[in-house]
Design a protein around this motif. Structure first.
Motif, PDB file in Angstrom:
ATOM      1  N   PRO A 142      11.342   8.497  -2.719  1.00  0.00           N
ATOM      2  CA  PRO A 142      10.698   8.389  -4.042  1.00  0.00           C
ATOM      3  C   PRO A 142      10.195   6.990  -4.378  1.00  0.00           C
ATOM      4  O   PRO A 142       9.094   6.840  -4.925  1.00  0.00           O
ATOM      5  N   ARG A 143      10.974   5.970  -4.083  1.00  0.00           N
ATOM      6  CA  ARG A 143      10.523   4.612  -4.394  1.00  0.00           C
ATOM      7  C   ARG A 143       9.306   4.229  -3.551  1.00  0.00           C
ATOM      8  O   ARG A 143       8.335   3.658  -4.070  1.00  0.00           O
ATOM      9  N   GLU A 144       9.336   4.540  -2.280  1.00  0.00           N
ATOM     10  CA  GLU A 144       8.205   4.227  -1.409  1.00  0.00           C
ATOM     11  C   GLU A 144       6.943   4.956  -1.848  1.00  0.00           C
ATOM     12  O   GLU A 144       5.842   4.376  -1.835  1.00  0.00           O
ATOM     13  N   SER A 145       7.084   6.223  -2.228  1.00  0.00           N
ATOM     14  CA  SER A 145       5.906   6.996  -2.618  1.00  0.00           C
ATOM     15  C   SER A 145       5.286   6.450  -3.896  1.00  0.00           C
ATOM     16  O   SER A 145       4.059   6.411  -4.036  1.00  0.00           O
ATOM     17  N   LEU A 146       6.129   5.988  -4.818  1.00  0.00           N
ATOM     18  CA  LEU A 146       5.600   5.424  -6.056  1.00  0.00           C
ATOM     19  C   LEU A 146       4.944   4.071  -5.809  1.00  0.00           C
ATOM     20  O   LEU A 146       3.863   3.780  -6.346  1.00  0.00           O
ATOM     21  N   ASP A 147       5.568   3.245  -4.977  1.00  0.00           N
ATOM     22  CA  ASP A 147       4.964   1.956  -4.641  1.00  0.00           C
ATOM     23  C   ASP A 147       3.619   2.156  -3.933  1.00  0.00           C
ATOM     24  O   ASP A 147       2.658   1.418  -4.192  1.00  0.00           O
ATOM     25  N   ARG A 164     -18.064  -7.373  -2.384  1.00  0.00           N
ATOM     26  CA  ARG A 164     -18.001  -7.635  -0.957  1.00  0.00           C
ATOM     27  C   ARG A 164     -16.729  -8.430  -0.623  1.00  0.00           C
ATOM     28  O   ARG A 164     -16.194  -9.158  -1.447  1.00  0.00           O
ATOM     29  N   GLY A 165     -16.273  -8.284   0.612  1.00  0.00           N
ATOM     30  CA  GLY A 165     -15.126  -9.052   1.077  1.00  0.00           C
ATOM     31  C   GLY A 165     -13.858  -8.786   0.296  1.00  0.00           C
ATOM     32  O   GLY A 165     -13.111  -9.720  -0.023  1.00  0.00           O
ATOM     33  N   LEU A 166     -13.566  -7.530   0.033  1.00  0.00           N
ATOM     34  CA  LEU A 166     -12.415  -7.184  -0.794  1.00  0.00           C
ATOM     35  C   LEU A 166     -11.106  -7.450  -0.062  1.00  0.00           C
ATOM     36  O   LEU A 166     -10.952  -7.124   1.118  1.00  0.00           O
ATOM     37  N   ARG A 167     -10.169  -8.019  -0.802  1.00  0.00           N
ATOM     38  CA  ARG A 167      -8.834  -8.256  -0.255  1.00  0.00           C
ATOM     39  C   ARG A 167      -7.810  -7.797  -1.290  1.00  0.00           C
ATOM     40  O   ARG A 167      -7.722  -8.357  -2.378  1.00  0.00           O
ATOM     41  N   VAL A 168      -7.072  -6.765  -0.938  1.00  0.00           N
ATOM     42  CA  VAL A 168      -6.022  -6.222  -1.785  1.00  0.00           C
ATOM     43  C   VAL A 168      -4.768  -6.118  -0.932  1.00  0.00           C
ATOM     44  O   VAL A 168      -4.760  -5.424   0.086  1.00  0.00           O
ATOM     45  N   GLY A 169      -3.725  -6.828  -1.300  1.00  0.00           N
ATOM     46  CA  GLY A 169      -2.505  -6.823  -0.516  1.00  0.00           C
ATOM     47  C   GLY A 169      -1.600  -5.665  -0.867  1.00  0.00           C
ATOM     48  O   GLY A 169      -1.612  -5.176  -1.996  1.00  0.00           O
ATOM     49  N   GLY A 170      -0.823  -5.190   0.095  1.00  0.00           N
ATOM     50  CA  GLY A 170       0.117  -4.111  -0.150  1.00  0.00           C
ATOM     51  C   GLY A 170       0.915  -3.787   1.094  1.00  0.00           C
ATOM     52  O   GLY A 170       0.452  -4.046   2.220  1.00  0.00           O
TER      53      GLY A 170
END
Length: 317
Positions: A142-147, A164-170
């Motif tokens: 559940p925690r992983e799925s919500l994150d 352009r050049g999108l950077r989204v960390g996760g």
């Protein structure tokens, strides 16, 4: 997010559970939830076209790719967009673990462009983990799925931005320099299906809409969940009244009232009373019907031609 056609639901000086007054004006909408069964697709198309011609506003398509009898939800919505002109389409809800947010963003933008702005993104964190894993997807707690869902929302919105050049960390999903686009035809809403306390807070913080289902969350449980959503919205500076509340409902239009916490079973007057209460006391603003299979046409017709107009009149009057 653009308003769709339907009766205006005027929410004037309504005090939310968080003590916030709102003067939001939005539409009261009604819809249909056809099962995407592959060998019955002509019936699905026929019913959707009939629903549009007779005044319904929404079509929600469930997304269970591991269900062998089901056609692909996004391909079906693209086809439905081509054979309709007014009605809004949304996955109810998209299976994030098997699709991934980058492709969900691309598919959603494409259908929104093809339909002239008639697409909204219903999105879920996932469920039925054995089936998802059997199809090659991840198995998450559940925690992983919500994150992962939180990260996915950021990815989808970034890709819709056309930057352009999108950077989204996760940890689960990330963008590392990809160019966004295409932009959507209108400001597509992200409507989240979910129920738990952490999920409700996420919806209040980030989502444009909430999609509960009566079969999993009966009306008696709505106040507690709504309070969590609205408190989270206020804590992040949002007006909770701007968050759509789309209720998937089931039941039967019949002569005798049959109390059921997970469905509505009774005559027209009973349906009008139940749905009107959901609007005025629980601030639900959209209802999507999943009619029983054995008399789907008859139930859809009564809901469309009798229930929806009567509820609109009761709420507006």
């Amino acid at each position: 997010m653009a308003l769709c056609q339907g009766a205006l639901l005027r929410v004037q000086a309504v005090t939310t559970s968080s003590g916030v007054d709102s003067g939001i004006v939005r539409t009261l909408r009604f819809g249909f939830f056809p099962a995407p069964i592959a060998d019955r697709l002509p019936d699905v198309v026929r019913r959707v076209k009939w629903a549009e011609a007779n005044g319904l506003d929404l079509i929600g398509i469930q997304d269970h790719p591991y269900q062998r009898r089901f056609a692909d939800t996004f391909a079906l919505m693209a086809h439905l967009a081509a054979v309709t002109q007014r009605i809004t389409l949304f996955p109810d809800v998209a299976n994030l673990p098997l699709r991934g947010p980058a492709m969900i963003a691309k598919q959603s933008a494409t259908i929104d462009l093809l339909s002239g702005g008639r697409f909204e993104l219903g999105l879920g964190a996932g469920g039925f983990w054995d089936a998802i894993a059997a199809m090659g997807g991840p198995r998450r707690n559940p925690r992983e799925s919500l994150d992962a869902l939180r990260e996915a929302i950021a990815v989808v919105r970034a890709l819709w931005s056309d930057q352009r050049g999108l950077r989204v960390g996760g940890e689960h999903y990330a963008l590392t320099g990809v160019h966004g686009g295409p932009p959507t035809a209108h400001d597509v809403g992200i409507w989240i299906g979910g129920y738990g306390p952490r999920m409700m807070r996420l919806i209040g913080e980030l989502a444009d809409g909430w999609i509960p289902s009566m079969a999993y969350l009966p009306p008696t449980a709505l106040p507690e969940r709504t309070a969590l959503l609205e408190d989270a919205a206020v804590s992040t500076g949002r007006d909770p009244a701007t968050i759509r509340r789309i209720y998937n409902i089931s039941g039967t239009m019949q002569d005798r009232v049959e109390p059921d916490p997970k469905a509505i079973r009774g005559p027209l007057e009973y349906w009008v009373e139940q749905l009107s209460t959901l609007v005025t006391e629980h601030r639900m603003d959209s209802f999507v019907l999943w009619p029983r299979a054995e008399d789907e046409d008859a139930q859809l017709e009564r809901f469309t031609l009798e229930v929806a107009p009567a509820v609109r009149e009761a709420v507006e009057g």
